[in-house]
Design a protein around this motif. Sequence first.
Motif, PDB file in Angstrom:
ATOM      1  N   SER A  76       3.201 -31.578 -10.933  1.00 49.78           N
ATOM      2  CA  SER A  76       4.630 -31.863 -11.050  1.00 49.78           C
ATOM      3  C   SER A  76       5.318 -30.465 -10.547  1.00 49.78           C
ATOM      4  CB  SER A  76       4.853 -31.832 -12.684  1.00 49.78           C
ATOM      5  OG  SER A  76       4.690 -30.470 -13.216  1.00 49.78           O
ATOM      6  N   SER A  77       6.794 -30.845 -10.437  1.00 44.64           N
ATOM      7  CA  SER A  77       7.520 -29.481 -10.132  1.00 44.64           C
ATOM      8  C   SER A  77       8.866 -29.814 -10.554  1.00 44.64           C
ATOM      9  CB  SER A  77       7.288 -29.263  -8.537  1.00 44.64           C
ATOM     10  OG  SER A  77       8.121 -28.244  -8.238  1.00 44.64           O
ATOM     11  N   LEU A  90      -0.053 -29.165 -13.988  1.00 42.70           N
ATOM     12  CA  LEU A  90       0.237 -28.032 -13.138  1.00 42.70           C
ATOM     13  C   LEU A  90       1.355 -28.126 -12.492  1.00 42.70           C
ATOM     14  CD1 LEU A  90      -1.749 -25.866 -11.862  1.00 42.70           C
ATOM     15  CD2 LEU A  90      -2.522 -27.568 -10.173  1.00 42.70           C
ATOM     16  N   ALA A  91       2.429 -26.955 -12.475  1.00 48.90           N
ATOM     17  CA  ALA A  91       3.665 -27.089 -11.734  1.00 48.90           C
ATOM     18  C   ALA A  91       3.476 -26.519 -10.507  1.00 48.90           C
ATOM     19  CB  ALA A  91       4.795 -26.422 -12.824  1.00 48.90           C
ATOM     20  N   VAL A  92       3.847 -26.992  -9.396  1.00 47.99           N
ATOM     21  CA  VAL A  92       3.611 -26.369  -7.975  1.00 47.99           C
ATOM     22  C   VAL A  92       4.989 -25.630  -7.488  1.00 47.99           C
ATOM     23  CG1 VAL A  92       3.055 -26.823  -5.575  1.00 47.99           C
ATOM     24  CG2 VAL A  92       2.092 -28.217  -7.674  1.00 47.99           C
ATOM     25  N   ILE A 151      10.769 -23.250 -16.348  1.00 45.54           N
ATOM     26  CA  ILE A 151       9.597 -23.633 -16.835  1.00 45.54           C
ATOM     27  C   ILE A 151       9.222 -23.043 -17.982  1.00 45.54           C
ATOM     28  CG2 ILE A 151       7.172 -23.732 -16.079  1.00 45.54           C
ATOM     29  CD1 ILE A 151       8.112 -24.076 -13.060  1.00 45.54           C
ATOM     30  N   GLU A 152       9.597 -21.665 -17.903  1.00 46.12           N
ATOM     31  CA  GLU A 152       9.100 -20.903 -19.080  1.00 46.12           C
ATOM     32  C   GLU A 152       9.761 -21.278 -20.487  1.00 46.12           C
ATOM     33  OE1 GLU A 152       9.059 -16.779 -17.694  1.00 46.12           O
ATOM     34  OE2 GLU A 152       6.983 -16.925 -17.855  1.00 46.12           O
ATOM     35  N   LEU A 169       3.316 -28.495 -25.064  1.00 44.29           N
ATOM     36  CA  LEU A 169       3.073 -28.338 -23.844  1.00 44.29           C
ATOM     37  C   LEU A 169       2.666 -26.912 -23.349  1.00 44.29           C
ATOM     38  CD1 LEU A 169       5.253 -31.273 -22.582  1.00 44.29           C
ATOM     39  CD2 LEU A 169       2.516 -31.232 -22.755  1.00 44.29           C
ATOM     40  N   GLY A 170       3.368 -26.096 -24.049  1.00 42.00           N
ATOM     41  CA  GLY A 170       3.444 -24.637 -23.270  1.00 42.00           C
ATOM     42  C   GLY A 170       2.266 -23.984 -22.931  1.00 42.00           C
TER      43      GLY A 170
END
Length: 276
Positions: free
Chosen positions: A7-8, A144-146, A160-161, A175-176
């Motif tokens: 994902s991203s 996995l965030a790209v 994201i954080e 999900l963290g």
Amino acid sequence: MPLLCLSSPKGGVGKTSLAAGLAFALQRAGRQVVALDCDPQNALRLHLGMPIFDGAGYIAQLQNRPDWRACLRTTPAGIALLPYGETDMRGALATASAIEREPELLAAPMRDMLADPSLIVLADTPPGASAVLSVLAPQASLVLAVLLADAASTALIPDIESGRFLGRGTMGSLLGPKLLIALNQVDRASRLSVAAAEGVAAHLGPRLAGAVARDEAVAEALACQRPVGLHAPGSRAAGDISDLAAAVLRELPPPAPPPAPAPQPVSSPLFPWVRQ
Ligand SMILES: Nc1ncnc2c1ncn2[C@@H]1O[C@H](COP(=O)(O)OP(=O)(O)OP(=O)(O)O)[C@@H](O)[C@H]1O
Ligand SMILES: [Mg+2]
């Protein structure tokens, strides 16, 4: 059994290229992979060698509740694929609203896929927030965030954080721990790219799952319709993706042990000294 979601929050960062590369690397590492394309661009199939005019797919048909097994294709790259399928803007929006209205359309077949302990399902998702990602993320073993090693991508790390990307509250806290980041297109000849990559690595620590070099072999691999590990196994990007796959595997549950052999039938009578 595990679901890995690529994902991203940002588009064009290499999700689909890495999805194809990781599917290949995970399979090379001995795992059985089903690649699931959830992006109406329907591009993952091109990385895996499907003919460009083959519009068959799965997610585009989701409203008809197709059997996912019947939609599975074995690609020339040797990876099992559920392509998104051919669609247009209206079709893609209708599918996204159907999933939003009735998440079980996707959640139920996903549970069925994940019930097979020998499979890793690797899902490529559209850029940014999406109906599919909101259904898949809670079932994922790993998201996995790209991101790219550049200013625009690094500016998204707080998003994201903070959980804004995948949801706040309970969803965010669930999900963290499952969210890792991969940096793509790191250019060691660029001062800015190296500075961004070093900064991100120092900031994220173990949440950075890996970094992949900017490498012409990735674009060439797509032009030849093959994952980069197959097209250019000795390339820097192929090596990086294989390291990334190893890091991903460390985070995923191990494959199910092979089933125990069935007990052999005993041909002679049991306990002959006991009178029956
Ligand atoms: N490591 C890399 N080195 C060089 N080029 C790359 C690399 N990774 C991706 N690319 C190129 O970047 C472009 C975008 O890649 P890709 O389509 O995989 O991104 P994406 O995140 O899936 O895009 P989208 O958000 O549209 O789905 C492609 O031209 C691809 O060949
Ligand atoms: Mg893509």
